[in-house]
Design a protein around this motif. Structure first.
Motif, PDB file in Angstrom:
ATOM      1  N   GLY B 370     -58.439 -31.623  -8.752  1.00  0.00           N
ATOM      2  CA  GLY B 370     -58.301 -31.162 -10.123  1.00  0.00           C
ATOM      3  C   GLY B 370     -57.094 -30.306 -10.405  1.00  0.00           C
ATOM      4  N   ILE B 372     -54.382 -31.082 -11.484  1.00  0.00           N
ATOM      5  CA  ILE B 372     -53.705 -31.512 -12.711  1.00  0.00           C
ATOM      6  C   ILE B 372     -54.024 -30.584 -13.883  1.00  0.00           C
ATOM      7  N   GLN B 436     -55.698 -38.480  -5.708  1.00  0.00           N
ATOM      8  CA  GLN B 436     -57.103 -38.288  -6.050  1.00  0.00           C
ATOM      9  C   GLN B 436     -57.642 -37.001  -5.439  1.00  0.00           C
ATOM     10  N   MET B 440     -56.450 -35.093  -8.925  1.00  0.00           N
ATOM     11  CA  MET B 440     -57.428 -35.621  -9.871  1.00  0.00           C
ATOM     12  C   MET B 440     -58.783 -34.998  -9.590  1.00  0.00           C
ATOM     13  N   HIS B 558     -66.528 -34.010  -6.806  1.00  0.00           N
ATOM     14  CA  HIS B 558     -65.202 -34.464  -6.396  1.00  0.00           C
ATOM     15  C   HIS B 558     -65.288 -35.010  -4.979  1.00  0.00           C
TER      16      HIS B 558
END
Lengths: 494, 630
Positions: B370, B372, B436, B440, B558
């Protein structure tokens, strides 16, 4: 300005004599005599060094010129080596000025002076029997030095090392003497240059026998495989200074004697190139063996001892290639080893001084934190020994590789590469221990004198590493001496 | 005399910076400032010289050491390509280092060591004889070892591996030096060329093998690559960008030097062909392809993000070796192009990851996620880097790989292509894993308040990102440099214009590709906005479809732990670090051999005497047989 080079023998001999006598009634003075003697030698050497650029410095003793009297022929090679020897001896003596009382100090000082006398005498004398006498002086001093235990182990002497060295050294002396007798019988002279002059007329068998005995005898002194069994025993139990002297002074004298006897005196009397080949491959084997043994040892004193053995092999191999670049490389390697090894011995002696028994590699752990100056000096010493540029060893290895290449000695090159990898292995381990700061270690101040001497040698490493050019003229004479015996003959017959 | 053109000028500028940075290392900001200024001036000089086109290919600058021995320096366009990529990257990485190093404990002269290795790398590209090359090679290699120990567990092992392989590489260069000296009596590059021209096949093969040992080690060619993941994974984070992006290029430079300069196309071709390639070329290409595959698959299986990028670096450098091995105009151009690209994108990737590590202190992908949301700019830079690494067409990364593939296809190489395709698949998988896992997905609660990377870290990343995108439009710009470089090593570059490249198989237009991509992007945007806009929902709702299984439970959705477990189960048996184990075995066996001396030096005094007599008998026998006794 030329000073009589015989002073280089007289001064230390007198100093060695004075130390025990003065120590009876003036202990304070006796401590400083060896230092004064060495400084006197250094001054003489410094005054004569400029003359070496023009060729050898000679002297005639007792008013009898050759072929009757003993002459001193300090060739540029001998002079360079003698300078290094005085430097190493000074390094050893000054580094231990720290106000501490040590056991066996008087004996130790006397013997250092004796060893220096003998070693310097061996490299500058022009008389083969005189050389034998100096060899004996060195060997006896070596036995006593080997017996003196390292700091913190005063209770027991290093009997084992002393006994092995006495035994093996005795064999060596006998063999050298036998060789000298053979040569005297065949040529009726003891002057090295005259023997060299007359050697071609001598029966090959006699020359061969002389070579065999002298090679074994001097090979023992210069720690060649498989004649070096005594070396680890000596290095293991004696003082760090003794280690430096054996690798930097005593062994180097034996090395020069071996090279001079083999290449200047005997080689022309034997089948073409046989002397070179024997020395080359014995040297290569010694290098491989020494580095591999150092790689597999755990005790630092042994590691450095084996490493010295390896370097002796490397030196013999590079001098025996018989090409200019090989000799040039050998000279640089010689200087590099004489500068780097004492640093390592000294810093190791400092880092491991509190250890009882063996000094494992781990006693260097965290040295960079606990005593940064010692850590840095030792790191530079280690890198200089591997041959990291800029260091004399680098130039040495470079010239050696290109000389071996130009001769097409592929086996030698493989041995050099494998040996260098072994060398890198154990020196790398030492480096990692120095820089391993995971565990806190108590701060530990390097004694001033030791630090100054270490820094001085580091300075010389960098000086020669960056500017090897000024040595070129001396190296030219070294090449001249070893490649063509006629040069030595003409120098001697003045 | 034009001072700027003197190669020594560059070394003096950088050397001054290195010296002051080393002396002032306790005053870190001064050291940093001096390094940044001197490296920026050096980069300016390099760019200026390049733009003026004033590379005097034949001028050689000598520094005499002995009477008959001098160090020689010089530049031509070929070495300029490597010089420029290293010299220009350095100030960017140094600026980037400012912030992360500011707060670091002052336990080592980071900037001083960085600058010394920079001087070394620049010197390597400018050397004109093997001795100078070796000197600068050592200067470049050894300072790095002190930057590797980052204090994490196993960093000691990384240092040891680096040390061992550094030694191997140095021995390789010394070996080459001996061969050349044996053949020609000198060590200049011209002597090396003559040595190969005059030499037998055996000498040439020895040269290739020693070259692989010397330069392949630095460029992480299998099986000499095992130091790289460990070393890249454990260096000081800011340095890794330069280590992997810049310093590895000297290995590639050396490999080109051996294959395309010393041996040269004429000799390579004279040996016939294997699968359409020259035998030596085929050997290099297949090794490169295997390296690319091993690197890609190992990268895929890493949880440690730095190690992932390190393996990816190995994989990318493998592609360059494929280009080198395939040879010919297209593939060589592709390989050189990839050198430039890899310098840029690997630097930006390590910088982006370094920024994340700097902010979070976490390098395991399974603990990130995460990013981003909190570090968007870093993410974009990183994304462009990933695109370039995976050759996705909005970056210049496509052009170079396209050229390499085209080059391989031109020669009709059967076996290379499947290996490279597998490597590409692996590249896609690891690219996705790091995106990822790191950027992400769900942001961890403890990282909620993390700020964007500091401005000094962002600026270098953004500069490289922009360069990667702009060059994608105009592939002719780097091709101008590459064609000059190839001319200097006696090869002809493929045809190109400012916006397009040609190969024997087809043509590639950067502008068209980019316009297509932009058009696609605009269509996507239009479609997106033509629909009613969605509303922003909590991240967690995305995973639970708005339902909350157990109310108020802090749950993570996640998934980055054992990301590719099924693939890993399948691949592990085949990629079980057997090369590393092989080297360990070599080490063990040589240690055992080394221990043999115990049986000789066993402390038995009479034994020593017997040894001496044995030696005497042996030497006597040698004298008897060969010495003319009797």
């Amino acid at each position: 300005m030329t000073v009589d080079p015989v002073l280089l023998i007289v001064i230390p001999l007198v100093a060695a004599f004075l130390v025990p006598i003065t120590s009876i009634f003036m202990k304070g003075l006796a401590k400083w005599i060896p230092l004064l003697g060495l400084i006197g030698m250094a001054v003489v050497m410094a005054l004569d060094f400029g003359d070496l650029y023009d060729g050898p410095v000679t002297s005639i003793t007792g008013g009898f010129g050759p072929p009757w009297g003993i002459s001193i022929i300090m060739t540029p090679f001998g002079g360079l080596l003698a300078t290094g020897m005085i430097g190493v001896a000074l390094f050893v003596m000054i580094s231990e000025i720290d106000g501490k009382k040590r056991a066996h100090q008087t004996v130790y000082n006397t013997m250092v002076m004796m060893a220096t006398t003998g070693a310097v005498g061996m490299v500058i004398t022009g008389d083969i029997f005189n050389m034998f006498v100096f060899l004996e002086i060195t060997a006896i001093a070596g036995v006593v030095l080997a017996a003196i235990p390292r700091d913190g182990h005063e209770k027991g002497l290093n009997w084992r090392g002393a006994a092995v060295y006495a035994l093996v050294g005795g064999v060596a002396s006998f063999l050298v003497l036998a060789g000298i007798a053979l040569l005297y019988g065949a040529t009726s002279t003891l002057n090295i240059y005259q023997i060299a002059e007359r050697i071609e007329g001598v029966d090959t068998f006699v020359v061969g026998a002389a070579f065999l005995t002298m090679f074994i005898g001097l090979g023992i002194e210069s720690e060649l495989f498989p004649l070096n069994g005594w070396a680890p025993e000596v290095y293991r139990g004696s003082k760090w200074g003794t280690g430096s002297l054996f690798s930097g002074v005593i062994g180097k004298a034996g090395l020069l004697a071996l090279l001079r006897i083999s290449f200047v005196v005997l080689s022309p009397g034997l089948e073409n190139g046989i002397v070179m080949d024997i020395l080359l491959w014995v040297g290569a084997a010694t290098y491989l063996f020494g580095e591999a043994a150092a790689f597999s040892s755990k005790d630092l004193y042994r590691v450095l001892g084996y490493s010295s053995i390896g370097v002796f092999g490397l030196l013999v191999a590079s001098f025996s290639l018989g090409v200019a670049d090989g000799i040039r490389g050998g000279t640089m390697l010689l200087l590099g080893h004489m500068l780097a090894k004492p640093i390592l011995f000294s810093m190791m002696g400092f880092a491991g001084r509190k250890k009882k028994g063996d000094v494992p590699l781990s006693s260097l752990k965290g040295l960079i934190r606990s005593s940064p100056s010692a850590g840095i000096i030792m790191t530079i010493g280690i890198l200089a020994l591997i041959g990291m540029p800029p260091s004399p060893t680098f130039w040495g290895k470079y010239f050696l590789f290109s000389a071996a290449g130009s001769e097409g000695q592929w086996l030698l090159i493989s041995i050099l590469i494998i040996g260098t990898l072994f060398e890198a292995g154990y020196l790398g381990r030492m480096l990692f221990n120095i820089f391993d700061t995971r565990k806190e270690r108590k701060a530990d101040t390097l004694p001033l004198a030791r630090g100054i001497m270490g820094a001085l040698f580091v300075f010389f490493i960098f000086l020669i590493g960056f500017l090897p050019g000024p040595l070129e003229d001396i190296i030219t004479f070294v090449i001249a001496e070893l490649i063509d015996p006629l040069n030595y003959i003409s120098w001697g017959s003045i | 005399m034009n001072l700027i053109n003197e190669p020594a000028t560059l070394l003096i500028i950088l050397g001054t910076g290195a010296g002051t940075a080393l002396l002032l290392w306790k005053v870190r900001w001064m050291a940093a400032l001096m390094s940044i200024i001197s490296s920026a001036i050096a980069a300016g000089v390099v760019i200026h010289t390049g733009l003026l086109g004033k590379i005097a290919s034949n001028e050689i600058w000598e520094f005499e050491i002995f009477n008959d021995l001098s160090l020689t320096l010089g530049t031509n366009w070929f070495s300029y390509l490597f010089l420029a990529s290293i010299a220009v990257l350095a100030p960017l990485v140094l600026i980037y280092s400012w912030e992360p190093m500011r707060t670091r404990q002052k336990d080592r002269p980071f900037y001083g060591l960085f600058m010394i290795s920079l001087v070394g790398a620049v010197g390597v590209t400018m050397a004109r004889d093997l001795l100078t090359l070796f000197l600068f090679w050592e200067l470049m290699t050894w300072p790095v070892i002190l930057l590797i120990g980052d204090g994490r567990p196993r960093s000691g092992k990384a240092m040891k591996l680096y040390f061992g392989f550094g030694m191997l590489s140095a021995s390789g260069i010394l070996g080459i030096l001996s061969i050349v000296s044996w053949s020609e009596g000198g060590v200049a590059y011209t002597d090396a060329v003559n040595a190969m021209a005059d030499g037998s096949t055996g000498i040439r093969i020895a040269m290739v093998l020693l070259g692989a040992m010397a330069f392949g080690t630095k460029a992480a060619l299998a099986p000499f690559h095992i130091w790289a993941p460990a070393a890249y994974g454990h260096t000081e984070d800011p340095f890794t960008a330069f280590f992997s992006g810049g310093l590895s290029k000297t290995g590639i430079y050396g490999a080109f030097l051996v294959v395309d300069v010393f041996i040269g196309t004429t000799i390579l071709i004279s040996y016939g062909s294997v699968n359409g390639l020259t035998p030596i070329g085929f050997f290099i290409a297949i090794t490169g392809a295997i390296t690319a595959l091993i690197g890609g698959i190992m990268a895929m299986m890493q949880d440690d993000a730095k190690k992932l990028l390190a393996y990816s670096s190995i994989s990318q450098l493998g592609y360059i070796f494929v280009g080198l091995g395939v040879g010919g105009s297209t593939a060589t151009a592709g390989a050189l192009y990839h050198v430039l690209n890899h310098t840029a994108f690997k630097a930006v990737l390590f910088m982006g990851l370094g920024a994340v590590i700097y902010r979070t202190g976490e390098y395991r992908l399974s603990k990130l996620g995460g990013m981003i949301h909190v570090m968007p700019l870093t993410f974009w830079c990183f994304l462009v880097g990933i695109f370039a690494a995976a050759a996705i067409p909005i970056t210049s990364g496509l052009a170079s790989k396209w050229l390499i593939y085209e080059g391989a296809l031109e020669k009709g190489v059967g076996i290379l292509v499947p290996i490279l395709f597998l490597a590409s698949a692996a590249a896609f998988l690891y690219s996705f894993r790091i995106l990822q896992g790191g950027f992400m997905g769900q942001l961890r609660d403890e990282f909620k308040d993390i700020k964007e990377a500091p401005i000094t870290m962002l600026i270098p990343m953004i500069i490289i990102m922009i360069a990667l995108i702009v060059v994608a439009f105009i592939p002719g710009l780097p091709m101008e440099l590459i064609s000059r470089a190839m001319a200097d090593i006696g090869m002809e570059a493929p045809e190109y214009s400012l916006i397009s490249l040609e190969s024997g198989v087809g043509s590639y237009s950067g502008l068209v590709v980019m316009l297509a991509v932009v058009a696609g992007f605009i269509t996507a945007v239009l479609m997106f906005f033509s629909r009613p806009l969605g509303r922003h929902i909590d991240l967690r709702d995305t995973f639970t479809a708005g339902e909350e299984p157990i109310p108020n439970m802090d749950k993570r959705y996640h998934y980055a732990w054992k990301f590719y477990a099924p693939y890993e189960r399948f691949l592990r048996p085949y990629f079980n670090n057997w090369i590393g184990k092989g080297w360990a075995k070599v080490y063990k066996v040589s240690s055992q051999v080394a221990r043999l001396h115990r049986s000789v030096m066993n402390g038995d005094m009479t034994g020593y005497i017997w040894l001496i007599f044995g030696a005497m008998v042996l030497v006597g026998m040698v004298l008897y047989r060969y010495g003319g006794w009797f």
